[in-house]
Write an enzyme that holds these catalytic residues in place. Structure first.
Site, PDB file in Angstrom:
ATOM      1  N   ARG A   1      -0.674   6.993   7.477  1.00 34.20           N
ATOM      2  CA  ARG A   1      -0.416   7.020   6.025  1.00 34.20           C
ATOM      3  C   ARG A   1      -0.878   8.332   5.397  1.00 34.20           C
ATOM      4  NH1 ARG A   1       0.885   1.743   4.151  1.00 34.20           N
ATOM      5  NH2 ARG A   1      -0.213   0.022   5.168  1.00 34.20           N
TER       6      ARG A   1
ATOM      7  N   PHE B   1      12.725   4.981  12.168  1.00 30.83           N
ATOM      8  CA  PHE B   1      11.393   4.507  11.792  1.00 30.83           C
ATOM      9  C   PHE B   1      10.556   5.707  11.370  1.00 30.83           C
ATOM     10  CE2 PHE B   1       6.977   3.414  12.367  1.00 30.83           C
ATOM     11  CZ  PHE B   1       6.925   2.227  11.661  1.00 30.83           C
ATOM     12  N   VAL B   2      10.137   5.707  10.132  1.00 26.71           N
ATOM     13  CA  VAL B   2       9.412   6.867   9.615  1.00 26.71           C
ATOM     14  C   VAL B   2       7.988   6.505   9.202  1.00 26.71           C
ATOM     15  CG1 VAL B   2      11.418   8.210   8.877  1.00 26.71           C
ATOM     16  CG2 VAL B   2      10.452   6.495   7.326  1.00 26.71           C
TER      17      VAL B   2
ATOM     18  N   ASP C   1      14.280  -0.393   2.165  1.00 31.06           N
ATOM     19  CA  ASP C   1      14.940  -0.514   3.464  1.00 31.06           C
ATOM     20  C   ASP C   1      15.989  -1.627   3.364  1.00 31.06           C
ATOM     21  OD1 ASP C   1      15.586  -0.473   6.123  1.00 31.06           O
ATOM     22  OD2 ASP C   1      13.623  -0.971   6.868  1.00 31.06           O
TER      23      ASP C   1
ATOM     24  N   GLU D   1       8.069   2.724  -5.370  1.00 32.60           N
ATOM     25  CA  GLU D   1       7.990   2.338  -3.960  1.00 32.60           C
ATOM     26  C   GLU D   1       8.025   3.574  -3.064  1.00 32.60           C
ATOM     27  OE1 GLU D   1       7.342   0.142  -1.941  1.00 32.60           O
ATOM     28  OE2 GLU D   1       8.233  -1.812  -2.320  1.00 32.60           O
ATOM     29  N   ASP D   2       7.492   3.437  -1.872  1.00 33.41           N
ATOM     30  CA  ASP D   2       7.620   4.514  -0.889  1.00 33.41           C
ATOM     31  C   ASP D   2       8.981   4.452  -0.209  1.00 33.41           C
ATOM     32  OD1 ASP D   2       6.757   2.077   0.198  1.00 33.41           O
ATOM     33  OD2 ASP D   2       5.949   3.040   1.986  1.00 33.41           O
TER      34      ASP D   2
ATOM     35  N   LYS E   1       0.791  -1.209   0.000  1.00 27.76           N
ATOM     36  CA  LYS E   1       0.000   0.000   0.000  1.00 27.76           C
ATOM     37  C   LYS E   1       0.831   1.269   0.000  1.00 27.76           C
ATOM     38  CE  LYS E   1      -3.645  -1.876   3.009  1.00 27.76           C
ATOM     39  NZ  LYS E   1      -4.267  -1.694   4.357  1.00 27.76           N
ATOM     40  N   GLY E   2       2.045   1.172   0.511  1.00 24.48           N
ATOM     41  CA  GLY E   2       2.799   2.363   0.882  1.00 24.48           C
ATOM     42  C   GLY E   2       2.997   3.403  -0.204  1.00 24.48           C
TER      43      GLY E   2
END
Ligand code: PRP
Length: 216
Positions: free
Chosen positions: A206, A193-194, A144, A140-141, A84-85
């Protein structure tokens, strides 16, 4: 991403490490950022520190769009948003790219066989159309560990696109588990962590128009 347990994390500063085997439910690394257990059903703005403001985000996305359009010229680009990101970034990016763009979406979910991502990604929603002979750009958002993107590249490559490249709004290059070369990146960020602008904690946050570091 729903969490299984509401226990208080013991180590609030242990960003970017897998959860200890003794406390696997506290820092579930579920194919993405190591994340704190979600504590509630409402956003807590006091735990947020803005990392990238809405203005910086929008300015960079406009630049990215121009970079991408310049790279492809007037050719049609098939942008593949990874749900979903990426939904919010995808919406702004395709407008910034302009010209001929096809919008496709892929739904993915990590295989949750343990506390550490195996890199096995389950497709929850596949592309609706073939991508053979098309210029494809995975949107992609965040990248990582790189496991999701590595998987998606392998998955889509065999479908015969003319070209296959990647675009991620955020990149945490210091946290790679697999070597991955990126094509278009909005911002390189530290191993924090964002949340916001598509990125969630327990499915919340979101809809923030900016990126913030979440500190429990
Ligand atoms: C996030 C993000 C990427 C992936 C990146 O998805 O959207 O798909 O993690 O992490 P990696 O580089 O370590 O593989 P997430 O699993 O949080 O799901 P979501 O997009 O539905 O929020």
């Amino acid at each position: 991403m729903s969490m299984q347990n509401n226990s208080e994390p013991e180590n609030h500063t242990d960003w970017g490490h897998y959860s200890s085997p003794a406390t696997p439910w506290l820092w579930a690394r579920v194919n993405g950022q190591s994340r704190p257990a979600h504590q509630g059903v409402a956003m807590d703005h006091e735990k947020l520190n803005v990392l990238i403001s809405e203005e910086r985000l929008q300015a960079r996305i406009k630049e990215l769009g121009k970079e991408i359009r310049a790279h492809y010229g007037d050719q049609c680009i098939t942008c593949i948003g990874v749900l979903k990101g990426s939904f919010m970034f995808m919406a702004d990016l395709v407008r910034a790219i302009g010209g001929d763009v096809r919008c496709e979406f892929l739904g993915v979910s990590s295989y949750q066989g343990g506390t550490k991502s195996t890199g096995v990604v389950r497709i929850t929603e596949d592309l609706r159309h073939p991508i053979e002979n098309q210029h494809c750009l995975i949107v992609e958002d965040i990248i990582d560990t790189g496991l999701t993107m590595d998987y998606l590249l392998k998955l889509l490559e065999v479908r015969g696109p003319k070209t296959l490249k990647t675009c991620s709004l955020l990149d945490k290059p210091s946290n790679r588990d697999v070597p991955l070369s990126t094509d278009f990146v909005g911002f390189s960020i530290p191993d924090e962590f964002v949340v916001g602008y598509g990125l969630d904690l327990g499915e919340l946050y979101r809809n923030l128009p900016y990126i913030a570091v979440y500190s429990p």
